[in-house]
Structures are given as structure tokens and as C-alpha cells.
Design an enzyme around this catalytic site. Sequence first.
Site, PDB file in Angstrom:
ATOM      1  CG  HIS A 135       4.920   7.642  -2.714  1.00 10.60           C
ATOM      2  ND1 HIS A 135       4.042   7.022  -1.844  1.00 10.60           N
ATOM      3  CD2 HIS A 135       6.019   6.845  -2.775  1.00 10.60           C
ATOM      4  CE1 HIS A 135       4.599   5.889  -1.405  1.00 10.60           C
ATOM      5  NE2 HIS A 135       5.798   5.764  -1.961  1.00 10.60           N
ATOM      6  CE  LYS A 139       3.179   5.038  -5.251  1.00  6.28           C
ATOM      7  NZ  LYS A 139       3.862   4.033  -6.106  1.00  6.28           N
TER       8      LYS A 139
END
Length: 240
Positions: A135, A139
Site C-alpha cells: 500500500h 497507510k
Amino acid sequence: MKILLIGYGAMNQRVARLAEEKGHEIVGVIENTPKATTPYQQYQHIADVKDADVAIDFSNPNLLFPLLDEEFHLPLVVATTGEKEKLLNKLDELSQNIPVFFSANMSYGVHALTKILAAAVPLLDDFDIELTEAHHNKKVDAPSGTLEKLYDVIVSLKENVTPVYDRHELNEKRQPQDIGIHSIRGGTIVGEHEVLFAGTDETIQITHRAQSKDIFANGAIQAAERLVNKPNGFYTFDNL
């Protein structure tokens, strides 16, 4: 469909844009702190919103949990993944009185990935399994809620499974029951999830790549469109 948004971060801003493109109306937003830049009516409590058909949550436990302790009768789509066990217990309780939809990942493609994985695990019982997710660099949680969901699928089908998060601390060979779990953070990666089955002289990889966060927003809207016509109960992609 008249939608109340719980949280107005990047994801619910996408929900608002896409919902309005589909002809739906955003009737209000609930946030921790009211903001002058929010272009919709702001509320403190779900029950304060009288003309909504459904609420869509892309927020966090700090905002969501106090709201769930209030009395309201609005169908609820939840995409918050923090404190999952506590959240699921609360949503199950609420589902006695309202229709509730929950998914750790609002992409239907990821739902399909879990079904493919469930079919593959028994067929590849003697293969080693490694799970990897990637990600963007903003995040904060790891591993992702989606990777945990994939791991849960494996646990439901294999006995004596052991998650391994940090192999560099282990000075031993891989054990048959090990499931490697890996997280990558960098750049603007929207979301990638891969299951690697490694056997003798062959490997099989199953991968889902999100190319835009719009897939999650659209998934939540589509879930809401179905949920408003459902009786009270707890719903996932399996039974919606």
C-alpha cells in the site's frame, strides 16, 4: 438515495463525488471536528439526520464507536477496519434492529479473490503459502485488513496454522504450518494483495491489484443501494 457520510476523509469524498454522479444525494456528514471546508451539512449524531436513507462509514474507531452506542434506525454500510473483533460484535448486536453491511475491503474483486483462495487451499494442501500486501506510504496499519481476511480464509481450511511476520528473527528453516505475512509501504500504491503457493519445482500466484480507490467507493455505494431494501440483519458480500 439520500446518503449520510460518517467521516469525510479521502474515501468518503470519493463516495460523495461518485454517488452524486449516479444521481444520489449527500444529505450530511458526521466528523470528529466540524470543518468549514466540508461542503455538506454537518451533524454530531446519526439520529439528528431525519431524511437519510442509509449511512456509509469510511472513518475510524474513534469516530464510529461512540456513534454505534447511540439509538438510531438507519441502514449502515461500514468500511472501518480498526479494532475488528470489537467492531464485529457491535455490528452484530445492531443488526437485530437495522440492516448492517460490513466488509474489510469494499472491492468485489477482493471478495472474488477470497473465493478463489478458498477453492485453491484444499487443492494445494502440501504447498507453502506466503501472503503479501502493498500500500501507499501513508497507510498506518499493517498488515492490511484485507490480508487478515485472506489469512482467516486459510485458517478456516487448514489446521495448526502459524502466522510468521518477521522471519529475520528466526534462525530455523520454514515449518510446514507457517504462513508468511508481509507488508510493503511505498509511494502511491493503491492496494495489492498476493497469495503465493510454493510447491516442489512450481509456484502459483493469485493477485489482486487496485488501480484506483474508486473501486472501494463504488463498492460501498453499490452495497448501500442493495442494503436499503433489506430486512434487519448482518450482511456481507456473501449474502447481500
